[in-house]
Motif scaffolding. Structure first.
Motif, short mmCIF file in Angstrom:
data_model
loop_
_atom_site.label_atom_id
_atom_site.label_comp_id
_atom_site.label_asym_id
_atom_site.label_seq_id
_atom_site.Cartn_x
_atom_site.Cartn_y
_atom_site.Cartn_z
N SER A 30 0.84 -1.23 -0.18
CA SER A 30 -0.04 0.02 0.15
C SER A 30 0.87 1.19 0.07
O SER A 30 0.65 2.22 -0.83
CB SER A 30 -1.12 0.12 1.19
N ASP A 31 2.13 1.22 0.58
CA ASP A 31 2.74 2.44 0.75
C ASP A 31 3.47 2.59 -0.81
O ASP A 31 3.47 3.55 -1.27
CB ASP A 31 4.11 2.02 1.64
N LEU A 32 3.99 1.33 -1.20
CA LEU A 32 4.48 1.48 -2.78
C LEU A 32 3.63 2.05 -3.57
O LEU A 32 4.09 2.75 -4.74
CB LEU A 32 5.09 0.22 -2.98
N LYS A 33 2.43 1.53 -3.47
CA LYS A 33 1.40 1.97 -4.51
C LYS A 33 1.05 3.75 -4.42
O LYS A 33 0.59 4.40 -5.54
CB LYS A 33 -0.09 1.34 -4.20
N GLU A 34 1.63 4.27 -3.61
CA GLU A 34 1.27 5.64 -3.42
C GLU A 34 2.19 6.56 -4.20
O GLU A 34 2.00 7.72 -4.56
CB GLU A 34 1.45 6.13 -1.93
N TRP A 35 3.45 5.85 -4.32
CA TRP A 35 4.44 6.76 -5.10
C TRP A 35 5.13 5.85 -6.34
O TRP A 35 5.58 6.46 -7.54
CB TRP A 35 5.51 6.82 -4.15
N MET A 36 5.15 4.55 -6.37
CA MET A 36 5.71 3.99 -7.60
C MET A 36 5.14 4.27 -8.81
O MET A 36 5.91 4.35 -10.04
CB MET A 36 5.70 2.26 -7.22
N PRO A 37 3.88 4.13 -8.90
CA PRO A 37 3.47 4.56 -10.42
C PRO A 37 3.61 6.05 -10.83
O PRO A 37 3.29 6.25 -12.00
CB PRO A 37 1.66 4.14 -10.22
N LYS A 54 3.66 -0.28 -11.58
CA LYS A 54 2.18 0.11 -11.55
C LYS A 54 1.60 -0.93 -10.70
O LYS A 54 0.49 -0.61 -10.18
CB LYS A 54 1.80 0.13 -12.97
N ASN A 55 2.17 -2.03 -10.39
CA ASN A 55 1.57 -3.07 -9.70
C ASN A 55 2.40 -3.60 -8.50
O ASN A 55 3.12 -4.63 -8.91
CB ASN A 55 0.92 -4.18 -10.31
N PRO A 56 2.81 -2.78 -7.58
CA PRO A 56 4.08 -3.16 -6.86
C PRO A 56 3.81 -4.66 -5.84
O PRO A 56 4.75 -5.48 -5.88
CB PRO A 56 3.85 -2.28 -5.63
N GLU A 57 2.39 -5.16 -6.14
CA GLU A 57 2.24 -6.51 -5.45
C GLU A 57 3.02 -7.65 -6.28
O GLU A 57 3.25 -8.45 -5.69
CB GLU A 57 0.96 -6.63 -5.39
N LEU A 58 3.49 -7.14 -7.61
CA LEU A 58 4.07 -8.12 -8.20
C LEU A 58 5.62 -8.30 -7.81
O LEU A 58 6.12 -9.46 -8.01
CB LEU A 58 4.27 -7.78 -9.74
N LEU A 59 6.10 -7.42 -7.06
CA LEU A 59 7.22 -7.71 -6.55
C LEU A 59 7.47 -8.94 -5.58
O LEU A 59 8.63 -9.39 -5.18
CB LEU A 59 7.95 -6.37 -5.75
N PHE A 60 6.36 -9.22 -5.00
CA PHE A 60 6.29 -10.24 -3.96
C PHE A 60 5.60 -11.78 -4.19
O PHE A 60 5.48 -12.44 -3.47
CB PHE A 60 5.37 -9.66 -2.71
N GLU A 61 5.25 -11.48 -5.54
CA GLU A 61 4.53 -12.63 -6.21
C GLU A 61 5.49 -14.07 -6.38
O GLU A 61 5.47 -15.28 -6.08
CB GLU A 61 3.78 -12.52 -7.30
N LYS A 62 6.71 -13.60 -6.98
CA LYS A 62 7.73 -14.97 -7.05
C LYS A 62 8.53 -14.86 -6.00
O LYS A 62 9.08 -13.80 -5.21
CB LYS A 62 8.67 -14.77 -8.39
N GLU A 63 9.31 -16.13 -5.63
CA GLU A 63 10.16 -16.38 -4.70
C GLU A 63 11.50 -15.31 -4.96
O GLU A 63 11.92 -15.48 -6.28
CB GLU A 63 10.54 -17.74 -4.44
N GLU A 64 12.17 -14.78 -4.42
CA GLU A 64 13.28 -13.88 -4.66
C GLU A 64 14.46 -14.91 -4.81
O GLU A 64 14.86 -15.53 -3.95
CB GLU A 64 13.72 -12.84 -3.56
N LYS A 65 15.16 -14.70 -5.77
CA LYS A 65 16.51 -15.57 -6.09
C LYS A 65 17.42 -14.95 -5.21
O LYS A 65 17.69 -13.94 -5.08
CB LYS A 65 16.73 -15.45 -7.68
N PRO A 66 18.47 -15.99 -4.72
CA PRO A 66 19.55 -15.65 -4.03
C PRO A 66 20.40 -14.68 -4.80
O PRO A 66 20.73 -15.01 -5.92
CB PRO A 66 19.96 -16.76 -3.70
N THR A 67 20.87 -13.73 -4.40
CA THR A 67 21.76 -12.79 -5.08
C THR A 67 22.51 -11.73 -4.15
O THR A 67 22.02 -11.74 -3.03
CB THR A 67 20.79 -11.76 -6.04
N LYS A 68 23.56 -11.48 -4.36
CA LYS A 68 24.48 -10.60 -3.78
C LYS A 68 24.03 -9.06 -3.85
O LYS A 68 24.19 -8.18 -3.19
CB LYS A 68 25.78 -10.60 -4.21
#
Length: 142
Positions: A30-37, A54-68
């Motif tokens: 909800s915070d991200l939707k206020e400014w990201m788009p 435009k749809n920040p919820e997509l950031l959390f739909e896939k499991e994050e890949k391990p990365t540095k």
């Protein structure tokens, strides 16, 4: 000193006087939707808001890949609200990396970007083996 490899699965949380720079979660959508788009914050970004912005919820739909690399939210302590995000990416040989930051327009001009970026630079130099950071800046962005 820890190494970038130590943060592959557990991203850091960095505190400053006014901010907490931390991994974002689905509770932040909800915070991200206020400014990201908001198209205006992409003036100097090189591209406009994409599907994820435009749809920040997509950031959390896939499991994050391990990365540095890091992609962290910038949260104001007093508000407990994510007002921007910060990246450390394009890591080369664990020695150099790019940094990027964007903030909600509502919070421009209050020193939050400087505070967040300064804390991240200190973190990278003090807690990882990174020796050089760079950022691309549009010359029109005062």
């Amino acid at each position: 000193m820890m190494a970038l490899a130590d943060y592959i699965n557990n991203k850091p949380t960095i505190e400053t006087d006014r901010l907490v720079i931390r991994p974002m979660t689905a509770e932040d959508v909800s915070d991200l939707k206020e400014w990201m788009p908001d198209k205006s914050i992409y003036t100097y970004w090189g591209k406009g808001p994409g599907k994820t912005e435009k749809n920040p919820e997509l950031l959390f739909e896939k499991e994050e890949k391990p990365t540095k690399s890091f992609h962290l939210g910038i949260s104001v302590k007093d508000l407990n609200k994510v007002i921007g995000d910060l990246w450390v990416y394009l890591i080369e040989k664990d020695r150099m990396a790019a940094v990027a930051i964007r903030l909600s327009k509502k919070y421009h001009g209050k020193g939050y970007g400087t505070e967040a970026l300064s804390a991240m630079v200190r973190f990278c130099f003090d807690k990882t083996e990174l020796k050089r950071l760079w950022a691309e800046v549009d010359v029109r962005n005062v």
